[in-house]
Design a protein around this motif. Structure first.
Motif, PDB file in Angstrom:
ATOM      1  N   THR A 184       0.817  -1.225   0.000  1.00 15.51           N
ATOM      2  CA  THR A 184       0.000   0.000   0.000  1.00 15.51           C
ATOM      3  C   THR A 184       0.847   1.270   0.000  1.00 15.51           C
ATOM      4  O   THR A 184       0.310   2.367   0.050  1.00 15.51           O
ATOM      5  CB  THR A 184      -0.933   0.027   1.230  1.00 15.51           C
ATOM      6  N   ASN A 185       2.158   1.117  -0.090  1.00 14.46           N
ATOM      7  CA  ASN A 185       3.030   2.286  -0.013  1.00 14.46           C
ATOM      8  C   ASN A 185       2.764   3.282  -1.137  1.00 14.46           C
ATOM      9  O   ASN A 185       2.720   4.494  -0.919  1.00 14.46           O
ATOM     10  CB  ASN A 185       4.492   1.853  -0.050  1.00 14.46           C
ATOM     11  N   ASP A 186       2.587   2.773  -2.353  1.00 15.02           N
ATOM     12  CA  ASP A 186       2.427   3.657  -3.507  1.00 15.02           C
ATOM     13  C   ASP A 186       0.970   4.032  -3.777  1.00 15.02           C
ATOM     14  O   ASP A 186       0.694   4.804  -4.698  1.00 15.02           O
ATOM     15  CB  ASP A 186       3.032   3.005  -4.754  1.00 15.02           C
ATOM     16  N   GLN A 187       0.064   3.463  -3.045  1.00 13.76           N
ATOM     17  CA  GLN A 187      -1.363   3.798  -3.026  1.00 13.76           C
ATOM     18  C   GLN A 187      -2.145   3.405  -4.280  1.00 13.76           C
ATOM     19  O   GLN A 187      -3.209   2.809  -4.187  1.00 13.76           O
ATOM     20  CB  GLN A 187      -1.582   5.289  -2.731  1.00 13.76           C
ATOM     21  N   TRP A 188      -1.636   3.746  -5.456  1.00 11.09           N
ATOM     22  CA  TRP A 188      -2.443   3.542  -6.670  1.00 11.09           C
ATOM     23  C   TRP A 188      -2.792   2.073  -6.890  1.00 11.09           C
ATOM     24  O   TRP A 188      -3.859   1.758  -7.411  1.00 11.09           O
ATOM     25  CB  TRP A 188      -1.753   4.132  -7.896  1.00 11.09           C
ATOM     26  N   GLU A 189      -1.876   1.158  -6.481  1.00 12.40           N
ATOM     27  CA  GLU A 189      -2.163  -0.268  -6.683  1.00 12.40           C
ATOM     28  C   GLU A 189      -3.417  -0.697  -5.930  1.00 12.40           C
ATOM     29  O   GLU A 189      -4.191  -1.528  -6.409  1.00 12.40           O
ATOM     30  CB  GLU A 189      -1.005  -1.162  -6.224  1.00 12.40           C
ATOM     31  N   ALA A 190      -3.599  -0.149  -4.718  1.00 14.23           N
ATOM     32  CA  ALA A 190      -4.752  -0.543  -3.907  1.00 14.23           C
ATOM     33  C   ALA A 190      -6.064  -0.208  -4.610  1.00 14.23           C
ATOM     34  O   ALA A 190      -7.052  -0.943  -4.491  1.00 14.23           O
ATOM     35  CB  ALA A 190      -4.693   0.151  -2.544  1.00 14.23           C
ATOM     36  N   ALA A 191      -6.054   0.882  -5.372  1.00 17.51           N
ATOM     37  CA  ALA A 191      -7.250   1.268  -6.113  1.00 17.51           C
ATOM     38  C   ALA A 191      -7.340   0.563  -7.459  1.00 17.51           C
ATOM     39  O   ALA A 191      -8.396   0.072  -7.852  1.00 17.51           O
ATOM     40  CB  ALA A 191      -7.266   2.783  -6.320  1.00 17.51           C
ATOM     41  N   THR A 192      -6.211   0.505  -8.174  1.00 16.92           N
ATOM     42  CA  THR A 192      -6.214  -0.027  -9.538  1.00 16.92           C
ATOM     43  C   THR A 192      -6.314  -1.544  -9.558  1.00 16.92           C
ATOM     44  O   THR A 192      -7.119  -2.123 -10.303  1.00 16.92           O
ATOM     45  CB  THR A 192      -4.946   0.430 -10.284  1.00 16.92           C
ATOM     46  N   GLU A 385      -8.433  10.413  -4.797  1.00 16.78           N
ATOM     47  CA  GLU A 385      -9.065  10.166  -3.507  1.00 16.78           C
ATOM     48  C   GLU A 385      -9.358   8.678  -3.315  1.00 16.78           C
ATOM     49  O   GLU A 385      -9.295   8.165  -2.193  1.00 16.78           O
ATOM     50  CB  GLU A 385     -10.372  10.965  -3.407  1.00 16.78           C
ATOM     51  N   THR A 386      -9.657   7.975  -4.408  1.00 16.72           N
ATOM     52  CA  THR A 386      -9.927   6.546  -4.320  1.00 16.72           C
ATOM     53  C   THR A 386      -8.665   5.768  -3.972  1.00 16.72           C
ATOM     54  O   THR A 386      -8.733   4.721  -3.331  1.00 16.72           O
ATOM     55  CB  THR A 386     -10.535   6.030  -5.645  1.00 16.72           C
ATOM     56  N   TRP A 387      -7.501   6.276  -4.381  1.00 20.88           N
ATOM     57  CA  TRP A 387      -6.251   5.638  -3.974  1.00 20.88           C
ATOM     58  C   TRP A 387      -6.161   5.595  -2.446  1.00 20.88           C
ATOM     59  O   TRP A 387      -5.950   4.533  -1.852  1.00 20.88           O
ATOM     60  CB  TRP A 387      -5.048   6.419  -4.490  1.00 20.88           C
ATOM     61  N   VAL A 391      -6.443   2.313   0.315  1.00 23.81           N
ATOM     62  CA  VAL A 391      -5.409   2.005   1.313  1.00 23.81           C
ATOM     63  C   VAL A 391      -6.017   1.986   2.710  1.00 23.81           C
ATOM     64  O   VAL A 391      -5.757   1.075   3.509  1.00 23.81           O
ATOM     65  CB  VAL A 391      -4.261   3.036   1.241  1.00 23.81           C
ATOM     66  N   ALA A 392      -6.831   2.986   3.012  1.00 23.14           N
ATOM     67  CA  ALA A 392      -7.473   3.051   4.329  1.00 23.14           C
ATOM     68  C   ALA A 392      -8.364   1.839   4.562  1.00 23.14           C
ATOM     69  O   ALA A 392      -8.452   1.315   5.686  1.00 23.14           O
ATOM     70  CB  ALA A 392      -8.285   4.343   4.457  1.00 23.14           C
TER      71      ALA A 392
END
Length: 419
Positions: A184-192, A385-387, A391-392
């Motif tokens: 989850t460090n880079d955030q975008w993966e969690a959304a994408t 914001e979805t990123w 993560v959250a």
């Protein structure tokens, strides 16, 4: 004027015309792109194939780092130094370039007939009156898995969410592998690779996405918050320290054989084929219940357009027409497996993993990422914001309902149909 003078003048004029003609034929087109990982493909396959047919036009492919592309491109466009051809991200980013006068309307390019309305929609004005980039390829979301690990642990490919979590439990209990590689460090993966991977099975793909744009559904509705609850269930299977794990870390964990499953986009195929020492397979996002219609994110990802300020518009249009051809689709689809050509002419894919991803198109309903069209034009930007929300959700720092309310409030603050 003497006849000698007249003859000399005509000779000079003829020489000038010949020189001008030669110069006009000796054209070099420069391509701007964020895909710096496929430079070799362009240099070794795409460019030679085009130049063999059009020896009077040379192509230079000059990519920037993906994270820097938008800023670099905008800076070049403002300075008048951008290339003749501009690789286009889907929807709003490219639409903004067109509206600012940086991209040319290509609607009159005959080769545009090679694409469906859905394929062209990522690079059109909202009313469909102008198409400003030639569609190149889409990417499909799903899961890539280590076939050897599954055979070793006697695991079957999951089709439902219950089966998916049963597989994760079995892998975790055995302890030989991290069940799933994603940080989850880079955030975008969690959304994408998280939210927009599994989410379409909740909001029913295009039905939900278009209803959100129309204001008929809200981000607080259960179909939009429930995927966050499912993402929270992923946390115990992501391995120790996933919170600090970067995107390259996750790629390495999987290709080194330390993780059994990788939440993926098909864009990983070419790199994984080079790095992984084991046989890989792919499975689509599990449906919630047996018998449910399945939905996949088949996301229009990359196109190419013409810089409105190019000094070589005819040569640029010649190249763009070639990009729209079946020949280009065949080269691109097989040289870069996992990027699926959008041309209406079918392409026979050679890579088995790419074939698996592409086969889902015949089994499931296709959609695109929920945040990419229209909904991320304002501030706060719904995509970004979805990123953070994804993560959250994984970390459990906020409930799905809280996340839905925050996202809905942000969207409603600037998007009239949601007010």
């Amino acid at each position: 004027m003497t006849r000698k003078t007249t003859t000399l003048g005509m000779a000079l004029a003829t020489t000038a015309l010949v020189a001008t003609g030669a110069a006009a034929q000796d054209v070099t087109l420069t391509i701007e792109s964020w895909r710096n990982d496929d430079l070799t493909l362009w240099q070794d396959k795409i460019i030679p194939a085009f130049e063999a047919e059009h020896p009077d036009i040379s192509i230079r492919f000059t990519p920037s780092a993906p994270a820097e592309y938008n800023a670099v491109l905008n800076s070049k466009l403002d300075a008048g130094s951008a290339g003749d051809l501009i690789t286009c991200r889907p929807f709003d980013a490219s639409l903004a370039l067109y509206e600012d006068g940086h991209l040319t309307d290509l609607s009159d390019l005959d080769a545009m007939d090679n694409f469906s309305d859905v394929a062209k929609s990522a690079w059109q004005t909202d009313d469909g009156s102008a198409t400003f980039c030639v569609p190149m390829a889409s990417v499909i979301h799903g899961f890539i898995y280590n076939k050897e690990a599954f055979e070793e642990l006697d695991l079957a490919v999951p089709e439902t969410e219950a089966e998916f979590f049963a597989v994760l439990d079995a892998i975790k209990e055995d302890g030989s592998y991290i069940p799933m590689a994603m940080g989850t460090n880079d955030q975008w993966e969690a959304a994408t690779m998280g939210y927009n991977n599994i989410g379409p099975n909740y909001w029913k793909g295009e039905d939900g996405r278009l209803a959100l744009i129309a204001g008929e559904q809200k981000l607080t509705d259960p179909q939009w918050t429930a995927p966050y609850a499912t993402l929270n269930r992923w946390a115990p299977y992501l391995g120790d320290g996933y919170e600090a794990q970067t995107y390259p870390d996750s790629q390495n964990l999987f290709t080194l054989g330390r993780a059994a499953i990788y939440p993926a986009g098909s864009w990983e195929i070419a790199g994984f084929n080079q790095q992984a020492f084991f046989e890989m397979g792919a499975f689509k996002p599990p449906v919630r219940n047996a018998g449910d219609t399945c939905y996949i994110s088949d996301h229009t990802d990359i196109g190419i357009g013409m810089n409105a300020d190019t000094e070589h518009p005819e040569a640029a249009r010649t190249f763009l027409a070639w990009v729209a051809s079946p020949e280009f689709a065949e080269i691109f689809g097989n040289a870069l497996p996992g990027f699926f050509p959008l041309s209406s002419t079918p392409v026979e894919l050679e890579d088995p993993l790419a074939q698996e991803f592409a086969s889902w198109r015949g089994e499931c309903e296709s959609t695109i990422r929920s945040t990419y069209q229209i909904l991320s034009r304002g501030t706060p930007n719904l995509e970004n914001e979805t990123w953070g929300a994804s993560v959250a959700a994984i970390k459990g720092t906020k409930t799905p309902e809280e996340l839905g309310e925050e996202l809905q409030d942000g969207l409603a603050s600037w998007y009239e149909p949601q007010q």
